[in-house]
Motif scaffolding. Structure first.
Motif, mmCIF file in Angstrom:
data_model
loop_
_atom_site.group_PDB
_atom_site.id
_atom_site.type_symbol
_atom_site.label_atom_id
_atom_site.label_comp_id
_atom_site.label_asym_id
_atom_site.label_seq_id
_atom_site.Cartn_x
_atom_site.Cartn_y
_atom_site.Cartn_z
ATOM 1 N N ARG A 71 18.619 8.118 7.395
ATOM 2 C CA ARG A 71 17.739 7.170 8.069
ATOM 3 C C ARG A 71 16.325 7.736 8.133
ATOM 4 N NH1 ARG A 71 23.287 6.019 8.262
ATOM 5 N NH2 ARG A 71 23.746 4.311 9.737
ATOM 6 N N PHE A 72 15.341 6.896 7.804
ATOM 7 C CA PHE A 72 13.939 7.277 7.961
ATOM 8 C C PHE A 72 13.241 6.266 8.843
ATOM 9 C CE2 PHE A 72 9.485 6.616 6.809
ATOM 10 C CZ PHE A 72 8.973 7.861 7.165
ATOM 11 N N VAL A 73 12.482 6.761 9.821
ATOM 12 C CA VAL A 73 11.714 5.905 10.724
ATOM 13 C C VAL A 73 10.242 6.267 10.615
ATOM 14 C CG1 VAL A 73 11.280 5.291 13.136
ATOM 15 C CG2 VAL A 73 13.638 5.591 12.324
ATOM 16 N N LEU A 74 9.421 5.278 10.279
ATOM 17 C CA LEU A 74 7.971 5.458 10.254
ATOM 18 C C LEU A 74 7.446 5.171 11.655
ATOM 19 C CD1 LEU A 74 5.393 5.922 8.443
ATOM 20 C CD2 LEU A 74 5.226 3.422 8.372
ATOM 21 N N SER A 75 7.323 6.215 12.460
ATOM 22 C CA SER A 75 6.872 6.006 13.832
ATOM 23 C C SER A 75 5.399 5.624 13.858
ATOM 24 C CB SER A 75 7.121 7.263 14.667
ATOM 25 O OG SER A 75 7.028 6.998 16.048
ATOM 26 N N LYS A 76 4.598 6.193 12.964
ATOM 27 C CA LYS A 76 3.191 5.760 12.857
ATOM 28 C C LYS A 76 3.172 4.480 12.013
ATOM 29 C CE LYS A 76 0.581 8.045 10.015
ATOM 30 N NZ LYS A 76 -0.351 9.078 9.515
ATOM 31 N N GLY A 77 3.566 3.389 12.669
ATOM 32 C CA GLY A 77 3.922 2.161 11.956
ATOM 33 C C GLY A 77 2.782 1.437 11.284
ATOM 34 N N HIS A 78 1.533 1.846 11.531
ATOM 35 C CA HIS A 78 0.417 1.188 10.865
ATOM 36 C C HIS A 78 0.252 1.655 9.417
ATOM 37 C CE1 HIS A 78 -1.012 4.844 12.835
ATOM 38 N NE2 HIS A 78 -1.945 4.932 11.915
ATOM 39 N N CYS A 79 0.910 2.724 9.031
ATOM 40 C CA CYS A 79 0.738 3.279 7.678
ATOM 41 C C CYS A 79 1.731 2.653 6.697
ATOM 42 C CB CYS A 79 0.856 4.793 7.705
ATOM 43 S SG CYS A 79 -0.583 5.557 8.489
ATOM 44 N N THR A 80 1.715 1.335 6.640
ATOM 45 C CA THR A 80 2.650 0.625 5.778
ATOM 46 C C THR A 80 2.240 0.657 4.312
ATOM 47 O OG1 THR A 80 1.490 -1.388 6.459
ATOM 48 C CG2 THR A 80 3.613 -0.944 7.487
ATOM 49 N N GLY A 81 0.972 0.928 4.028
ATOM 50 C CA GLY A 81 0.590 1.060 2.624
ATOM 51 C C GLY A 81 1.395 2.143 1.941
ATOM 52 N N ALA A 82 1.530 3.293 2.605
ATOM 53 C CA ALA A 82 2.324 4.391 2.053
ATOM 54 C C ALA A 82 3.811 4.059 2.057
ATOM 55 C CB ALA A 82 2.057 5.670 2.834
ATOM 56 N N LEU A 83 4.298 3.461 3.151
ATOM 57 C CA LEU A 83 5.732 3.144 3.234
ATOM 58 C C LEU A 83 6.138 2.123 2.177
ATOM 59 C CD1 LEU A 83 8.486 3.340 4.658
ATOM 60 C CD2 LEU A 83 7.723 1.460 6.144
ATOM 61 N N TYR A 84 5.389 1.032 2.044
ATOM 62 C CA TYR A 84 5.784 -0.023 1.117
ATOM 63 C C TYR A 84 5.727 0.440 -0.338
ATOM 64 C CZ TYR A 84 5.375 -3.287 5.084
ATOM 65 O OH TYR A 84 5.536 -3.931 6.285
ATOM 66 N N THR A 85 4.734 1.251 -0.685
ATOM 67 C CA THR A 85 4.703 1.757 -2.059
ATOM 68 C C THR A 85 5.896 2.677 -2.314
ATOM 69 O OG1 THR A 85 3.128 3.472 -1.349
ATOM 70 C CG2 THR A 85 2.229 1.526 -2.438
ATOM 71 N N ALA A 86 6.256 3.488 -1.321
ATOM 72 C CA ALA A 86 7.424 4.359 -1.485
ATOM 73 C C ALA A 86 8.697 3.538 -1.642
ATOM 74 C CB ALA A 86 7.543 5.313 -0.302
ATOM 75 N N LEU A 87 8.873 2.517 -0.808
ATOM 76 C CA LEU A 87 10.069 1.680 -0.894
ATOM 77 C C LEU A 87 10.142 0.952 -2.236
ATOM 78 C CD1 LEU A 87 10.162 0.142 2.702
ATOM 79 C CD2 LEU A 87 11.882 1.686 1.717
ATOM 80 N N ALA A 88 9.015 0.404 -2.683
ATOM 81 C CA ALA A 88 9.003 -0.285 -3.974
ATOM 82 C C ALA A 88 9.284 0.689 -5.108
ATOM 83 C CB ALA A 88 7.666 -0.987 -4.187
#
Length: 284
Positions: A71-88
């Motif tokens: 499980r990974f949780v992005l607690s600094k939830g505003h940094c979705t640019g990095a999260l979404y590129t990683a998920l894609a």
């Protein structure tokens, strides 16, 4: 854990480095096309997320809800640019969907929403919220005797929230050896430096006082990241904190270590300069 040969380590480091550079280029394009975003924190966190999603996490995009997944949780939830590129990039949804970032009815909100996207474990955005949820997930795994690991990425400004330290104290009390928190320690928050707003140092000692193991590394050194995350995967009786010393806006000279780029959108000339600098870094 099996000993990693120098050749294997070199391959892993090179792969994570390449993926992190791709993430930086792609998230900047997302932000420019959307006309909004948080590029400073996205860029500081890209190496951390690349190490997690392209090497460390035991995840399967074909089975995003598998019971044994990490499980990974992005607690600094505003940094979705990095999260979404990683998920894609990891295959959770088509890369083409990144073009819908923050558009009406897009699944790619400015903050991640679990019910919209596979691979998102919990909704985050309000700072001080995601890490306590990660602690709860780790407690559930401990009670069930499950084999999954829990990783959370926090911002350093976020550590000024009292809920973070309540959760840290409880995790230490429970001896959550299945939990790792990575602090994106770029030293800046919206509008100012953390140490001028509410000083955090000595940060590692604070985590140790709450019953955690704590290490400090260069958060842009891919080898150091992999070594620290490999160590975190070893069996232990205490939770682990990795304080990753980073630079806000990493890789783009005019954004780097600038609080003003906590959020913002590069203009056409700035975007071209950013891509050129990232190309040069990749070629170096």
């Amino acid at each position: 854990m099996e000993t990693m040969t120098k050749r294997d380590r070199g391959r892993r480091v090179a792969h994570v480095r390449e993926r992190a550079n791709w993430m930086r280029r792609r998230l900047l394009r997302m932000i420019v096309e959307a006309g909004q975003g948080h590029p400073g924190g996205d860029l500081s966190a890209s190496d951390i997320l690349a190490a997690l999603y392209f090497d460390v996490l035991r995840i399967d995009p074909a089975r995003p809800d598998a019971p044994d997944r990490d499980r990974f949780v992005l607690s600094k939830g505003h940094c979705t640019g990095a999260l979404y590129t990683a998920l894609a990039g990891a295959g959770f949804f088509p890369e083409e969907e990144l073009a819908t970032y923050c558009a009406p009815r897009s699944r790619l909100n400015g903050h991640p929403v679990r019910t919209y996207l596979p691979g998102v474990e919990t909704n985050t955005g309000p700072l001080g919220h995601g890490f306590p949820v990660a602690v709860g997930i780790a407690v559930a795994g401990q009670i069930d005797g499950a084999g999954y690991r829990v990783f959370a990425l926090t911002g350093d400004g976020e550590l000024q929230e009292g809920s973070m330290w309540e959760a840290a104290m409880f995790a230490g009390h429970r001896g959550l050896g299945n939990l790792t928190v990575i602090v994106d320690r770029n030293g800046l928050q919206q509008g100012a430096r953390t140490e001028d707003t509410n000083a955090l140092e000595p940060l590692a000692d604070k985590w140790r006082a709450f019953g955690w193991e704590a290490v400090e590394i260069d958060g842009h050194d891919h080898g150091a990241l992999l070594d620290a995350l490999d160590d975190a995967a070893a069996p232990r009786r205490r939770p682990r904190c990795i304080i990753a010393r980073t630079s806000k806006g990493r890789g783009v000279s005019f954004m780097q270590d600038q609080a003003g780029w906590h959020h913002g959108v590069p203009d056409a000339a700035q975007y071209a300069q950013a891509l050129a600098e990232l190309d040069a870094e990749q070629a170096a």
